[in-house]
Each structure stands twice: as C-alpha cells, then as structure tokens.
Design an enzyme around this catalytic site. Structure first.
Site, PDB file in Angstrom:
ATOM      1  N   ASP A 171       0.812  -1.215   0.000  1.00  0.00           N
ATOM      2  CA  ASP A 171       0.000   0.000   0.000  1.00  0.00           C
ATOM      3  C   ASP A 171       0.844   1.264   0.000  1.00  0.00           C
ATOM      4  O   ASP A 171       2.053   1.238   0.268  1.00  0.00           O
ATOM      5  CB  ASP A 171      -0.960   0.004   1.204  1.00  0.00           C
ATOM      6  CG  ASP A 171      -0.261  -0.024   2.550  1.00  0.00           C
ATOM      7  OD1 ASP A 171       0.750  -0.741   2.688  1.00  0.00           O
ATOM      8  OD2 ASP A 171      -0.708   0.676   3.474  1.00  0.00           O
ATOM      9  N   GLU A 188      -0.111  -1.105   5.643  1.00  0.00           N
ATOM     10  CA  GLU A 188       0.974  -0.709   6.547  1.00  0.00           C
ATOM     11  C   GLU A 188       0.843   0.746   6.942  1.00  0.00           C
ATOM     12  O   GLU A 188       1.270   1.144   8.022  1.00  0.00           O
ATOM     13  CB  GLU A 188       2.337  -0.939   5.875  1.00  0.00           C
ATOM     14  CG  GLU A 188       3.528  -0.795   6.811  1.00  0.00           C
ATOM     15  CD  GLU A 188       4.046   0.620   6.962  1.00  0.00           C
ATOM     16  OE1 GLU A 188       4.774   0.886   7.943  1.00  0.00           O
ATOM     17  OE2 GLU A 188       3.739   1.492   6.129  1.00  0.00           O
ATOM     18  N   GLU A 189       0.268   1.557   6.043  1.00  0.00           N
ATOM     19  CA  GLU A 189       0.286   3.011   6.248  1.00  0.00           C
ATOM     20  C   GLU A 189      -0.860   3.520   7.110  1.00  0.00           C
ATOM     21  O   GLU A 189      -1.036   4.716   7.249  1.00  0.00           O
ATOM     22  CB  GLU A 189       0.258   3.731   4.888  1.00  0.00           C
ATOM     23  CG  GLU A 189       1.427   3.386   3.965  1.00  0.00           C
ATOM     24  CD  GLU A 189       2.743   4.035   4.391  1.00  0.00           C
ATOM     25  OE1 GLU A 189       2.793   4.646   5.471  1.00  0.00           O
ATOM     26  OE2 GLU A 189       3.723   3.905   3.634  1.00  0.00           O
TER      27      GLU A 189
HETATM   28 ZN   LIG Z   1       6.686   2.146   4.113  1.00  0.00          ZN
END
Ligand SMILES: [Zn+2]
Length: 365
Positions: free
Chosen positions: A81, A135-136
């Site tokens: 992502d 992840e973000e």
């Molecule tokens: Zn990253």
C-alpha cells in the site's frame, strides 16, 4: 504493457523488466491502503507463474517461498500500500529519477523483492517473500500483524529484511516505545487564599526535575549504537485563572534500546519516578538487530558493511516478536516518503537488487 482499456492502469506485472521499470509498473497500479486487491492479485499471478515458488494468500497478503531444504531461511518483506495519491501518478522518469506516489515508500523495495523472486530459482538460502497490505494506516489492519496472528508459520525464518526506504543503509532492529501518565494531586482552593490549598501543578516540578537530571543510556548491540531518550511530551492541569489546581498530569515518552523489553522498561520508569502515581498508556516493544546471526553477517558484508541503528518503531518489531531478527534495507529515500514530490533513484534500485542477489548466491559460510 497490458493496461485496462482506456486507462494507463496496468493489469499484470512483467517480472522480466529491470527493477526501475518494474517499480514504475507497480507505481502505476494505484494501491492506497485498503485498495490493494488489484495489485495483490497481480503479484500473486506473477508469482504463481514461477515454478520454483509455493504461493499462499491470505486477504490481500501474498507469501511465496522456496522449499529447497537449505540450512537457513531468510525472509524479504514489503508492503503493497501507499499513502493517498497527491496528483503524483502516473509515474514519470527524469534522468536517474523515477517520480510518483510510492516510488520510495516502498514500491522500489517491492520491485526488488519481485525481481529476486523471479531470478533466484536456486538461492543459497531458502527464501520467503512477503507482500502485505495496510501498513500506512492503523496498526489493527496491518497485514503483517494479521499474518503474524493467523499464520505465524508462514513467517518463520532465521533473519528478515524489511525493504522499507533506508537510503540503501542497513538499519538494524528498532527502539521500543512506552508512554506513561504521571498524575499529581493537590487540594483545590481560591487563589486569593492559596494557603488553604495544595498546588498540583507545582508538584510537577519534581517530575520535570528528575527528567532534566536523567542521563539516558547509549547501548551498543551487535555494533550498533542505540540512544535512549526520556522526555515529557505533554503536560496538562489548571482549573481556572483564580483557582489553585488540584490535578496535573505529565505524559512521558520513553524510547528505549532493544536490550530491554516492555516489562524492564516499565520497572525502570517506576524506579525513576518512585513515589509518583503512574500509569502505562501505550507500549510497543523494540526489536533486536540480530546481526550476530550468520545470514545477517553475510547480509551486512554484501551490502557494503555499513549498518546503523533504526530510530523509531517499524514493522521489524513484528518479526522480533516472532523470534525473527530483522533489519530495514531498501532503495528508497526515507526523507521522501509520503511527500507529494516523492521519487527514487533508478541506480539505487539496481544497486539494491545487485547486492541482495550477490548475498543470496554467494558463499554462505
Ligand atoms: Zn513504508
């Protein structure tokens, strides 16, 4: 390149492209957190065409592995992502630079993973490639965290490399972090008759004095220097402009070296602030760099022998929690992550791939 009709959005990935061109193809596949499905499909499809890999999928997370019975297994991980697009797609090349959302963080790292997956049918160590989502955004949705909870066996390895942007430096482990709230109490009174009260804000002076006098440790682990820090990050108190306040709270953040665990860190804070009422409000363990492991030693040598400690908390700690030492190493520039003018050096991508390729084909002893 195959694209969706009427758009420049690709529908499949071509792993025969060089790392820079493959990064551009990945960047042109929009995959803002929560919308990684099309890219996860393309990654899965491309990996399934490689006969030397076993591929598994869980949600929008794809895991591919070799099963060669080698003495060591290393894991290469990257998130699919990106942060929201900021008028910075499609990608474009200017000289040695590739511009666009996700070029540094971290589709250049993902491209290197995919290139290695395609070009290493017979590596010197067994390989696991992990591509994960979300992840973000908030930690509860993190694909690596969900894999660790649901399929920890898929993540088993002797050493892991998280291909986050690190400016092609090896960044080992990460610090732990703990936040505590110290509550100071007093007696409320009218400010005109202060002797009838007991000022809780004044009691904070002792807390701040201990912080000012505190000597943080610098700890060497596997040759990397971890500097600790203990700091007030918030203070609140006060009732009104004419009232002696009866409560004050100081929030303190402790960033600690990974030779301590959360229980140690808390015991240390209770010692530093002995006599005060304190409560832990947030805690995340650090990660050991594990540079004493054979696979890690060879890795540092193959990548130029330069390593530094990672400051801040990253997903390497999720590997550490599974008993897998981990480092950050990727071609992107961490200072460009999440920026509108995000870009990445094409030669850095090629160099990163070359070094990892050398590590995974060279002697293992
Ligand atoms: Zn990253």
């Amino acid at each position: 390149m195959t694209t969706l009709p009427g758009t420049s959005v690709p529908t499949r990935l071509d792993l025969t492209l060089d790392g820079g061109a493959l990064t551009a193809q990945l960047v042109d596949f929009p995959s803002v957190s929560g919308e990684e499905e099309a890219l996860a499909d393309a990654v899965e499809q491309a990996l399934r065409e490689l006969p030397h890999l076993t591929v598994q999928r869980y949600g929008n997370n794809v895991v591919a592995r070799t099963e060669l019975g080698r003495g060591e297994r290393v894991l290469l991980a990257g998130h699919l992502d990106t942060v929201p697009i900021a008028d910075n797609l499609p990608s474009r090349v200017e000289g040695d630079l590739l511009w666009g959302c996700g070029t540094s963080d971290m589709k250049s790292g993902v491209a290197v993973q995919l290139r290695l997956a395609a070009t290493l049918p017979d590596p010197n160590r067994d390989l696991t490639f992990v591509f994960y989502d979300c992840e973000e955004i908030e930690a509860a949705r993190n694909g690596l965290g969900r894999l660790a909870a649901e399929h920890p066996d898929w993540l088993a390895a002797d050493f892991a490399v998280l291909m986050e942007p690190s400016g092609a430096m090896v960044e080992g482990g990460c610090q732990g972090t703990m936040r505590i709230r110290i509550r100071l109490t007093g007696v409320r009174a009218h400010a005109a008759r202060a002797w009838l009260g007991d000022n809780a804000i004044h009691h904070a002076a002792e807390v701040l004095g201990r912080l000012a006098a505190y000597q943080p440790r610098t700890v060497l682990i596997d040759g990397l220097e971890y500097r600790e820090g203990l700091n007030a990050v918030d203070i609140r108190g006060g009732v009104a402009g004419n009232v002696i306040p009866d409560e004050c709270q100081v929030t303190v953040n402790f960033r600690y070296a990974p030779d301590r665990g959360p229980a140690d860190a808390e015991a240390h804070l209770r010692e530093v602030f002995a006599g005060f009422d304190l409560e832990v409000t947030d805690s995340a363990p650090g990660a050991l760099p594990g540079l004493d492991r054979p696979a890690a030693k060879a890795f540092v040598a193959a990548t130029g022998g330069r390593a530094r400690a990672k400051y801040g908390w990253t997903d390497v700690a999720r590997f550490s929690a599974l008993g897998v030492p981990a480092v950050n190493y990727g071609p992107g520039d961490p200072n460009l992550a999440h920026k509108r003018d995000e870009h990445c050096s094409l030669s850095a991508i090629a160099e990163c791939e070359e070094r990892l390729h050398a590590w995974l084909t060279g002697p293992t002893a």
